[in-house]
Design a protein around this motif. Sequence first.
Motif, short mmCIF file in Angstrom:
data_model
loop_
_atom_site.label_atom_id
_atom_site.label_comp_id
_atom_site.label_asym_id
_atom_site.label_seq_id
_atom_site.Cartn_x
_atom_site.Cartn_y
_atom_site.Cartn_z
N ILE A 1 10.06 -35.34 -32.21
CA ILE A 1 9.70 -34.34 -31.20
C ILE A 1 8.72 -33.34 -31.82
O ILE A 1 8.94 -32.85 -32.93
CB ILE A 1 10.96 -33.63 -30.67
CG1 ILE A 1 11.86 -34.65 -29.97
CG2 ILE A 1 10.59 -32.50 -29.71
CD1 ILE A 1 13.21 -34.10 -29.54
N PRO A 2 7.63 -33.01 -31.12
CA PRO A 2 6.65 -32.08 -31.68
C PRO A 2 7.23 -30.72 -32.02
O PRO A 2 8.36 -30.39 -31.64
CB PRO A 2 5.60 -31.97 -30.55
CG PRO A 2 5.75 -33.21 -29.75
CD PRO A 2 7.21 -33.57 -29.82
N ARG A 3 6.45 -29.92 -32.71
CA ARG A 3 6.95 -28.68 -33.32
C ARG A 3 7.54 -27.69 -32.32
O ARG A 3 8.29 -26.81 -32.70
CB ARG A 3 5.83 -27.98 -34.12
CG ARG A 3 4.70 -27.52 -33.25
CD ARG A 3 3.60 -26.77 -33.97
NE ARG A 3 2.56 -26.51 -32.99
CZ ARG A 3 1.58 -27.33 -32.71
NH1 ARG A 3 1.44 -28.46 -33.38
NH2 ARG A 3 0.70 -27.04 -31.78
N MET A 4 7.21 -27.81 -31.05
CA MET A 4 7.78 -26.88 -30.06
C MET A 4 9.28 -27.10 -29.90
O MET A 4 9.99 -26.23 -29.40
CB MET A 4 7.08 -27.05 -28.71
CG MET A 4 7.37 -28.35 -28.03
SD MET A 4 6.26 -28.72 -26.65
CE MET A 4 4.79 -29.30 -27.50
N VAL B 1 10.18 -22.74 -29.97
CA VAL B 1 9.36 -21.62 -29.52
C VAL B 1 10.26 -20.43 -29.15
O VAL B 1 10.04 -19.30 -29.58
CB VAL B 1 8.49 -22.03 -28.31
CG1 VAL B 1 7.68 -20.86 -27.79
CG2 VAL B 1 7.58 -23.20 -28.69
N ARG C 1 6.59 -22.96 -37.57
CA ARG C 1 6.85 -24.31 -37.08
C ARG C 1 5.58 -25.13 -37.21
O ARG C 1 4.48 -24.62 -36.98
CB ARG C 1 7.36 -24.28 -35.63
CG ARG C 1 6.42 -23.66 -34.64
CD ARG C 1 7.05 -23.57 -33.25
NE ARG C 1 6.12 -23.11 -32.24
CZ ARG C 1 5.86 -21.83 -31.97
NH1 ARG C 1 6.48 -20.88 -32.66
NH2 ARG C 1 4.99 -21.50 -31.03
N ILE D 1 3.55 -36.86 -36.73
CA ILE D 1 4.30 -36.31 -35.59
C ILE D 1 3.44 -35.23 -34.92
O ILE D 1 2.71 -34.50 -35.59
CB ILE D 1 5.65 -35.70 -36.05
CG1 ILE D 1 6.50 -36.77 -36.76
CG2 ILE D 1 6.42 -35.13 -34.87
CD1 ILE D 1 7.79 -36.23 -37.36
N GLY D 2 3.55 -35.15 -33.61
CA GLY D 2 2.87 -34.08 -32.87
C GLY D 2 1.37 -34.09 -33.11
O GLY D 2 0.70 -35.11 -32.98
N ASP E 1 -1.05 -45.29 -33.29
CA ASP E 1 0.15 -44.60 -33.75
C ASP E 1 1.14 -45.60 -34.29
O ASP E 1 1.20 -46.73 -33.84
CB ASP E 1 0.80 -43.86 -32.59
CG ASP E 1 1.45 -42.59 -33.06
OD1 ASP E 1 1.54 -42.41 -34.29
OD2 ASP E 1 1.86 -41.79 -32.22
N LEU F 1 5.91 -43.12 -41.40
CA LEU F 1 5.01 -42.19 -42.06
C LEU F 1 4.45 -42.85 -43.31
O LEU F 1 4.89 -43.90 -43.74
CB LEU F 1 5.76 -40.92 -42.45
CG LEU F 1 6.44 -40.21 -41.29
CD1 LEU F 1 7.12 -38.96 -41.80
CD2 LEU F 1 5.45 -39.88 -40.20
N PHE G 1 6.18 -32.62 -23.64
CA PHE G 1 6.43 -32.87 -25.07
C PHE G 1 6.51 -34.35 -25.37
O PHE G 1 6.18 -34.78 -26.48
CB PHE G 1 7.63 -32.07 -25.59
CG PHE G 1 9.01 -32.63 -25.36
CD1 PHE G 1 9.83 -32.09 -24.38
CD2 PHE G 1 9.54 -33.65 -26.15
CE1 PHE G 1 11.11 -32.57 -24.17
CE2 PHE G 1 10.81 -34.13 -25.95
CZ PHE G 1 11.61 -33.59 -24.95
N SER H 1 2.76 -35.43 -25.69
CA SER H 1 1.87 -34.57 -26.48
C SER H 1 1.13 -35.37 -27.55
O SER H 1 -0.09 -35.27 -27.70
CB SER H 1 2.70 -33.46 -27.11
OG SER H 1 1.94 -32.72 -28.01
N ARG H 2 1.85 -36.19 -28.29
CA ARG H 2 1.19 -36.92 -29.38
C ARG H 2 0.25 -37.99 -28.82
O ARG H 2 -0.85 -38.19 -29.35
CB ARG H 2 2.21 -37.56 -30.32
CG ARG H 2 1.51 -38.33 -31.45
CD ARG H 2 2.36 -38.56 -32.65
NE ARG H 2 1.63 -39.23 -33.70
CZ ARG H 2 0.83 -38.62 -34.57
NH1 ARG H 2 0.66 -37.32 -34.50
NH2 ARG H 2 0.19 -39.30 -35.51
N GLY I 1 4.73 -25.33 -23.93
CA GLY I 1 4.29 -25.63 -25.30
C GLY I 1 4.28 -24.41 -26.19
O GLY I 1 5.22 -23.61 -26.20
N ASP I 2 3.17 -24.24 -26.92
CA ASP I 2 3.05 -23.11 -27.84
C ASP I 2 2.36 -21.92 -27.20
O ASP I 2 2.11 -20.92 -27.89
CB ASP I 2 2.26 -23.56 -29.08
CG ASP I 2 3.07 -24.50 -29.96
OD1 ASP I 2 4.23 -24.17 -30.26
OD2 ASP I 2 2.55 -25.56 -30.34
N VAL J 1 10.61 -40.12 -27.29
CA VAL J 1 9.26 -39.84 -27.77
C VAL J 1 8.55 -41.12 -28.21
O VAL J 1 7.35 -41.28 -28.02
CB VAL J 1 9.31 -38.83 -28.94
CG1 VAL J 1 7.92 -38.57 -29.49
CG2 VAL J 1 9.93 -37.52 -28.47
#
Lengths: 283, 306
Positions: free
Chosen positions: A39-42, A49, A64, A70-71, B31, B35, B83, B86-87, B112-113, B279
């Motif tokens: 899951i992304p940083r949010m 957040v 974060r 990722i993300g 993708d 990693l 979310f 997002s990627r 989001g941010d 995800v």
Amino acid sequence: MIDEIVHIAGNSSLFGLLTRPDAGPVRGPILVLLNAGLIPRMGPFRLHVTLARQMAAKGNATFRFDLPGIGDTMLDSPMTSLPAVTMALDAIERHVGATRFVIAGLCRGADLAWKVALHDPRVTGVLQIDGLARTGLWFQLAQIRHRLGWPSGQWLTVASRFVSRQLRRQALSIGDLDREWPPVGAERAQLRELLERRVHVFSLFTGGITSYFLDARQFTATYGSLARDPRVRFAFWPECDHIFFSETDRARMIGEVLDWYSTAFGHAADAAPREKTSIGNGE
Amino acid sequence: MKPDPSATNEGQCVPPCSQEQHDGQAFVGTDQPSLGTSQVATCPPKPFWLGAPGRRLFATWYAGSAAPSAVVVICPPFFHEQFLSSRLFGLIAARLAQAGIACLRIDYYGTGDSEGSDAEFSIHGASEDIAVAVTAARARAAGAPVVLLGIRAGGWPAWSVAANDASISQLWVWQPILSGNEYLAELQRLDKAERTLRADYPFCRQLGSYQEDGQLMGYACPESLHHEIRNAQLTSHRLPDSTVLGVLTDHHTLEIPGFALRRIELPKSRTQWKDRLEVRATFLTRELHEPVDRLIAMLGTPRITA
């Protein structure tokens, strides 16, 4: 509150967001939130957040970012997670002068947080949500106790749900196979090492990891008598799911983290971040 | 909540990507779940803050070293789909950037941010945010045609902006949602399924319904937003004659009644990501390269190296 973009490595996609109070010194170490799985940083449902903003309201700073793969973080280089976190701590240290960090993670993020704490002496706290615990006797007993209580029809329901979940390959199911845990028993020596460094540990377990955690006594059985050390905080919230789907659970979790932070680090004479030396403008 | 005001740099030039990165590019935009592979990203996203104080938006800019042939503003979907995807759309943006098409991704206010709480998100506000992003995209890619890519419900505010701005050269919608009513029904079905899933966990507290807690798929959905969604129609506004309309979706919904459009079919297996909280379902796999490369071609650039 101020949100700043902090670049972790030049000309790469590794960056993060530092959320901190807009006035006065930052109290205590910087909380660094790792990705919860993929899951992304949010965070799930923007959990990270919301946590960061409430931390800032209490005078704390939170960072974060997305680990490689990722993300927003591309695979700019064949970097693994541990060095990426180290680089992140270096970047925050350069940016605000902080030298103490608390690493937090959920699920696989919890496993990584533990590893980072062992690896980096700047880490003074670890928050692991649904982190390492061994199954063992208490788990087996809890399973039997629980299953004995099932009405006959529930066996069929659960069996059909299990089959259905396997067919749908539910990604949110948790299993030991999906985790990077040390050899059995190593966690006790690791906890001892952390406590000797005066690291604070908060382990929170939810009811969403029934594949390996069903009974609060598993925690002490896993970590031994050191689990009762004053620097170790433990909570088991069986009524809460693994990704905090409910806003009520998210609010409770954030409140608990704020309380732990205040208790563990509230009176610490941590060096406040220096005046900004650079601006996180994203370019 | 206010991002550092001095951190805003709209219109600022983007440092060029290094040649070494271009040369090292082998699987840009692909993708993989693991990693530590040897993948190299060519045009790392450049994060920045966008918009006026009090309504700062988190944005990421993707561009190569040359002047872009077009600039795409990516308008994300709503709720959990944001979310989850997002990627995927970050990687698509990187792939477009490699082909000479700049991309600007934003998080709407309250998502989001970006600044704001979940409860402050609105479709009307998302339209305003996209308009701000279009202005920023123009400033960063002067002279390049501006394209909007609306994903799922993000198509609604994108359409609204395109309808009021004849300078938007193309509007693309990814798995569009024609009717807000249908979307609400789908959200409520998924929400109920997620809540029911807790029954698989013996100790988890059972959650009430949306009517009880005002949450849809884990996010606040106040009555005002619920009302906006219920009344949303993708084609509620007439598009300027000069605006090219395109759709990327599976073969079931390749038509938007009343509109001539360009079509790119997505593999059915890559359209189901929105149906579950997973995800992994949104990885940019090779199955998606072909439709994304067709999009690149239709946006007017022949350059794609991967």
